[in-house]
Design an enzyme around this catalytic site. Structure first.
Site, PDB file in Angstrom:
ATOM      1  N   ASP A  13       0.817  -1.224   0.000  1.00  0.00           N
ATOM      2  CA  ASP A  13       0.000   0.000   0.000  1.00  0.00           C
ATOM      3  C   ASP A  13       0.846   1.267   0.000  1.00  0.00           C
ATOM      4  O   ASP A  13       0.460   2.281   0.582  1.00  0.00           O
ATOM      5  CB  ASP A  13      -0.949   0.035   1.212  1.00  0.00           C
ATOM      6  CG  ASP A  13      -1.803  -1.198   1.297  1.00  0.00           C
ATOM      7  OD1 ASP A  13      -2.283  -1.632   0.237  1.00  0.00           O
ATOM      8  OD2 ASP A  13      -1.978  -1.733   2.398  1.00  0.00           O
ATOM      9  N   GLY A  15       1.331   3.151  -2.426  1.00  0.00           N
ATOM     10  CA  GLY A  15       0.912   4.072  -3.494  1.00  0.00           C
ATOM     11  C   GLY A  15       1.560   3.677  -4.813  1.00  0.00           C
ATOM     12  O   GLY A  15       1.763   4.506  -5.695  1.00  0.00           O
ATOM     13  N   LYS A  16       1.852   2.376  -4.935  1.00  0.00           N
ATOM     14  CA  LYS A  16       2.524   1.894  -6.149  1.00  0.00           C
ATOM     15  C   LYS A  16       1.665   2.098  -7.391  1.00  0.00           C
ATOM     16  O   LYS A  16       2.178   2.433  -8.450  1.00  0.00           O
ATOM     17  CB  LYS A  16       2.849   0.397  -6.021  1.00  0.00           C
ATOM     18  CG  LYS A  16       3.900   0.097  -4.974  1.00  0.00           C
ATOM     19  CD  LYS A  16       4.230  -1.376  -4.933  1.00  0.00           C
ATOM     20  CE  LYS A  16       3.090  -2.250  -4.494  1.00  0.00           C
ATOM     21  NZ  LYS A  16       2.609  -2.038  -3.117  1.00  0.00           N
ATOM     22  N   ASN A  38      -5.170 -10.401  -4.018  1.00  0.00           N
ATOM     23  CA  ASN A  38      -4.981  -9.788  -2.698  1.00  0.00           C
ATOM     24  C   ASN A  38      -4.520  -8.340  -2.862  1.00  0.00           C
ATOM     25  O   ASN A  38      -4.703  -7.507  -1.991  1.00  0.00           O
ATOM     26  CB  ASN A  38      -3.952 -10.581  -1.858  1.00  0.00           C
ATOM     27  CG  ASN A  38      -2.654 -10.876  -2.594  1.00  0.00           C
ATOM     28  OD1 ASN A  38      -2.557 -10.708  -3.809  1.00  0.00           O
ATOM     29  ND2 ASN A  38      -1.649 -11.337  -1.867  1.00  0.00           N
ATOM     30  N   GLY A  40      -4.455  -4.522  -4.468  1.00  0.00           N
ATOM     31  CA  GLY A  40      -5.430  -3.554  -4.956  1.00  0.00           C
ATOM     32  C   GLY A  40      -4.690  -2.294  -5.320  1.00  0.00           C
ATOM     33  O   GLY A  40      -4.134  -1.634  -4.452  1.00  0.00           O
ATOM     34  N   HIS A  41      -4.612  -2.004  -6.608  1.00  0.00           N
ATOM     35  CA  HIS A  41      -3.912  -0.798  -7.036  1.00  0.00           C
ATOM     36  C   HIS A  41      -4.940   0.259  -7.428  1.00  0.00           C
ATOM     37  O   HIS A  41      -5.732   0.058  -8.332  1.00  0.00           O
ATOM     38  CB  HIS A  41      -2.979  -1.105  -8.210  1.00  0.00           C
ATOM     39  CG  HIS A  41      -1.747  -1.849  -7.785  1.00  0.00           C
ATOM     40  ND1 HIS A  41      -0.908  -2.495  -8.658  1.00  0.00           N
ATOM     41  CD2 HIS A  41      -1.213  -2.031  -6.561  1.00  0.00           C
ATOM     42  CE1 HIS A  41       0.086  -3.052  -7.981  1.00  0.00           C
ATOM     43  NE2 HIS A  41      -0.084  -2.789  -6.713  1.00  0.00           N
ATOM     44  N   THR A  42      -4.916   1.352  -6.698  1.00  0.00           N
ATOM     45  CA  THR A  42      -5.895   2.414  -6.949  1.00  0.00           C
ATOM     46  C   THR A  42      -5.279   3.474  -7.838  1.00  0.00           C
ATOM     47  O   THR A  42      -4.186   3.959  -7.573  1.00  0.00           O
ATOM     48  CB  THR A  42      -6.318   3.059  -5.614  1.00  0.00           C
ATOM     49  OG1 THR A  42      -6.668   2.011  -4.716  1.00  0.00           O
ATOM     50  CG2 THR A  42      -7.498   3.998  -5.794  1.00  0.00           C
ATOM     51  N   THR A 130      -5.995 -11.510   3.326  1.00  0.00           N
ATOM     52  CA  THR A 130      -7.100 -10.906   2.583  1.00  0.00           C
ATOM     53  C   THR A 130      -8.185 -11.952   2.277  1.00  0.00           C
ATOM     54  O   THR A 130      -9.193 -11.637   1.663  1.00  0.00           O
ATOM     55  CB  THR A 130      -6.592 -10.329   1.253  1.00  0.00           C
ATOM     56  OG1 THR A 130      -5.995 -11.381   0.500  1.00  0.00           O
ATOM     57  CG2 THR A 130      -5.565  -9.228   1.476  1.00  0.00           C
ATOM     58  N   GLN A 224       2.076  -5.804  -3.257  1.00  0.00           N
ATOM     59  CA  GLN A 224       2.455  -5.875  -1.835  1.00  0.00           C
ATOM     60  C   GLN A 224       3.797  -5.152  -1.621  1.00  0.00           C
ATOM     61  O   GLN A 224       4.163  -4.323  -2.434  1.00  0.00           O
ATOM     62  CB  GLN A 224       2.507  -7.317  -1.328  1.00  0.00           C
ATOM     63  CG  GLN A 224       1.143  -8.000  -1.249  1.00  0.00           C
ATOM     64  CD  GLN A 224       0.715  -8.674  -2.533  1.00  0.00           C
ATOM     65  OE1 GLN A 224       1.512  -9.309  -3.222  1.00  0.00           O
ATOM     66  NE2 GLN A 224      -0.546  -8.563  -2.884  1.00  0.00           N
ATOM     67  N   THR A 239       2.886 -12.300   2.964  1.00  0.00           N
ATOM     68  CA  THR A 239       2.109 -12.971   1.940  1.00  0.00           C
ATOM     69  C   THR A 239       2.938 -14.157   1.444  1.00  0.00           C
ATOM     70  O   THR A 239       4.019 -14.433   1.978  1.00  0.00           O
ATOM     71  CB  THR A 239       1.678 -11.994   0.823  1.00  0.00           C
ATOM     72  OG1 THR A 239       0.737 -12.657  -0.025  1.00  0.00           O
ATOM     73  CG2 THR A 239       2.869 -11.489   0.004  1.00  0.00           C
ATOM     74  N   ALA A 298      -7.574  -0.927  -0.197  1.00  0.00           N
ATOM     75  CA  ALA A 298      -8.242  -0.931  -1.506  1.00  0.00           C
ATOM     76  C   ALA A 298      -8.941  -2.261  -1.774  1.00  0.00           C
ATOM     77  O   ALA A 298      -9.938  -2.306  -2.490  1.00  0.00           O
ATOM     78  CB  ALA A 298      -7.221  -0.653  -2.611  1.00  0.00           C
ATOM     79  N   THR A 300      -9.786  -4.804   0.850  1.00  0.00           N
ATOM     80  CA  THR A 300     -10.698  -5.279   1.892  1.00  0.00           C
ATOM     81  C   THR A 300     -11.412  -4.137   2.616  1.00  0.00           C
ATOM     82  O   THR A 300     -12.304  -4.394   3.427  1.00  0.00           O
ATOM     83  CB  THR A 300      -9.914  -6.091   2.955  1.00  0.00           C
ATOM     84  OG1 THR A 300      -8.892  -5.250   3.489  1.00  0.00           O
ATOM     85  CG2 THR A 300      -9.295  -7.336   2.347  1.00  0.00           C
ATOM     86  N   GLY A 414      -0.444  13.672  -3.933  1.00  0.00           N
ATOM     87  CA  GLY A 414      -1.883  13.458  -4.096  1.00  0.00           C
ATOM     88  C   GLY A 414      -2.108  12.355  -5.105  1.00  0.00           C
ATOM     89  O   GLY A 414      -1.180  11.919  -5.776  1.00  0.00           O
TER      90      GLY A 414
HETATM   91  P1  IMP Z   1      -2.523 -12.702   1.932  1.00  0.00           P
HETATM   92  O1  IMP Z   1      -1.630 -12.145   0.874  1.00  0.00           O
HETATM   93  O2  IMP Z   1      -3.989 -12.486   1.624  1.00  0.00           O
HETATM   94  O3  IMP Z   1      -2.216 -14.112   2.279  1.00  0.00           O
HETATM   95  O4  IMP Z   1      -2.281 -11.871   3.287  1.00  0.00           O
HETATM   96  C1  IMP Z   1      -1.056 -11.956   3.996  1.00  0.00           C
HETATM   97  C2  IMP Z   1      -0.669 -10.597   4.569  1.00  0.00           C
HETATM   98  O5  IMP Z   1      -0.329  -9.724   3.495  1.00  0.00           O
HETATM   99  C3  IMP Z   1      -1.786  -9.896   5.336  1.00  0.00           C
HETATM  100  O6  IMP Z   1      -1.203  -9.140   6.378  1.00  0.00           O
HETATM  101  C4  IMP Z   1      -2.376  -8.964   4.319  1.00  0.00           C
HETATM  102  O7  IMP Z   1      -3.029  -7.854   4.897  1.00  0.00           O
HETATM  103  C5  IMP Z   1      -1.126  -8.557   3.567  1.00  0.00           C
HETATM  104  N1  IMP Z   1      -1.397  -8.132   2.183  1.00  0.00           N
HETATM  105  C6  IMP Z   1      -1.682  -8.906   1.120  1.00  0.00           C
HETATM  106  N2  IMP Z   1      -1.838  -8.166   0.014  1.00  0.00           N
HETATM  107  C7  IMP Z   1      -1.638  -6.901   0.379  1.00  0.00           C
HETATM  108  C8  IMP Z   1      -1.621  -5.670  -0.344  1.00  0.00           C
HETATM  109  O8  IMP Z   1      -1.818  -5.597  -1.564  1.00  0.00           O
HETATM  110  N3  IMP Z   1      -1.357  -4.557   0.402  1.00  0.00           N
HETATM  111  C9  IMP Z   1      -1.087  -4.612   1.716  1.00  0.00           C
HETATM  112  N4  IMP Z   1      -1.089  -5.726   2.426  1.00  0.00           N
HETATM  113  C10 IMP Z   1      -1.355  -6.865   1.765  1.00  0.00           C
END
Ligand code: IMP
Length: 423
Positions: A13, A15-16, A38, A40-42, A130, A224, A239, A298, A300, A414
């Protein structure tokens, strides 16, 4: 453009999405190499907000080819929905500009169920995933029992493999107290998704090798962040993929000596979603950012945990990724502060650490050692040139880049494309 690997230098997260979108302008091809939905790029373009989970953000620019590489785990039903959703927003997506690797692994419904059931069984020791089935899918890949996209698009092979896998996984689900899945229902859903995706599927490794030979610029978009890396992160609160720069090679099949630079993206402060240690976590910063409507996930929608900038972490990130250039995002989030703290070391009692200890229990006990910087107390979101940023903001950015041991290249103030300052 030089072939560029873009990685997150913190816990995800960073801001990639926005920086990828900005760098895509110079690239011909954008590749996702790890993770799944998992991520989410906004990206904001004018008044429109796009949240992409599997499709590389490059899709939002015309004439760019987007590749979902072999290292990604693909939920095919999710991908079909995402393609349809992006089409509805008026963005062109077709097999002409989106390629899906034959050898990417498929996220199955039992992976999602297992992800949830295992988290539940862990109780207070949960990872805070996620629940997209990412861990179990990579688990099956490593155990050599995964289904790949190439299986999905061959109906008979898929049916036979599914029958075998669903029987085994239903037994595990039952043992964990979860509901078993219906073979017929899964087959129907996945067949439909396979039929839809078939034209997108190709040998992306061969495609990328031709592209490299033709000197086309490739951007490898990381998902991530460094401390969620399965090898280099704060295990087990990570992850299940290699989120660091090496993952771009294994997840695409493009060899290391074809990579020209690594860009690290980091926020001007720290955030994390999910469980696990976060040494600089701070309730006041979290309250301030959440009150500004910032720092909600973004994918969850979860409120992110927030803290001061952690230079011990980003220096480590610079080391394991070989970061050449830095993009610092969300500088404007700190605009109202009088004093800004930066963690320059950790301590437990009298023991000082200038690196991240590998033992999670030790990291959890670490107290940050802070340096203080004066705030600028001026809105920065309308600034478009480096020299027009407040002096204290420039000093702060230079200091965190220096502490991270990489060159500052971009400051973002921003979400909009033009809220970007190039140095
Ligand atoms: P998983 O990737 O769903 O197995 O989650 C494992 C860990 O990585 C958890 O702490 C998630 O919140 C975190 N995580 C997975 N994807 C993202 C992402 O895109 N941004 C931030 N945290 C993430």
């Amino acid at each position: 453009m030089a072939n560029t690997i873009l990685v997150g230098a913190q816990w995800g997260d960073e801001g990639k999405g926005k920086i990828i979108d900005v760098l895509t302008e110079q690239a011909d091809i954008v590749v996702r190499t790890q993770g799944g939905n998992n991520a989410g790029h906004t990206v904001f373009i004018g008044p429109k907000k796009y949240v992409l989970h599997l499709i590389p953000s490059g899709i939002l620019r015309k004439k760019k080819i987007c590749v979902i590489g072999n290292g990604v785990v693909v939920d095919p039903v999710g991908l079909v929905d995402e393609i349809k959703g992006v089409l509805k927003l008026g963005v062109a997506v077709s097999p002409k500009n989106l390629l899906l690797s034959e050898t990417a692994h498929v996220v199955m419904p039992y992976h999602r169920e297992l992800d949830g059931a295992r988290e539940m069984a862990k109780g207070k020791n949960k990872i805070g995933t996620t629940k997209r089935g990412i861990g179990p899918t990579y688990g099956d890949k490593a155990a050599r029992v995964g289904l790949r996209i190439i299986d999905l698009i061959h109906p008979e092979r898929f049916e036979a493999k599914l029958k075998e896998r669903i029987t085994e996984n239903n037994a595990v689900l039952k043992a964990l107290g979860a509901k078993p899945l219906s073979f017929e229902k899964v087959l129907r859903e996945y067949r439909a998704a396979g039929d839809f995706l078939r034209p997108y599927v190709t040998n992306t490794v061969v495609y990328l090798h031709h592209a490299v030979r033709e000197d086309r610029g490739i951007l490898f978009e990381g998902a991530q962040g460094t401390f969620l890396d399965i090898d280099h992160g704060t295990y087990p609160f990570v992850t299940s993929s290699n989120t660091t720069a090496g993952g771009a090679c294994t997840g695409s099949g493009v060899p290391p000596h074809r990579m020209d630079r690594v860009v690290g993206v980091m926020k001007a402060y720290t955030t994390r979603v999910g469980e696990g240690p976060l040494p600089t976590e701070n309730a006041e910063i979290a309250d301030m950012l959440h009150a500004m409507g910032r720092e909600f996930g973004a994918t969850t929608g979860r409120a992110r945990r927030c803290g001061w900038f952690d230079a011990v972490a980003t220096r480590h990130a610079s080391m394991v990724n070989g970061i050449d250039q830095l993009a610092v995002t969300n500088l404007d989030g700190l605009d109202s502060l009088d004093v800004i703290r930066v963690c320059i070391g950790y301590k437990i009692g009298r023991t000082r650490y200038d690196y991240i200890p590998n033992e999670i229990e030790t990291l959890a006990q670490c107290e940050p050692v802070y340096a203080e910087f004066p705030g600028w107390r001026t809105p920065t979101d309308k600034v478009r040139e480096w020299r027009k940023l407040p002096l204290n903001a420039r000093s702060y950015l230079k200091a965190i880049a220096e502490l991270t041991d990489a060159e500052l290249a971009i400051a973002s103030i921003g979400p909009a494309r033009d809220q970007t300052i190039f140095l």
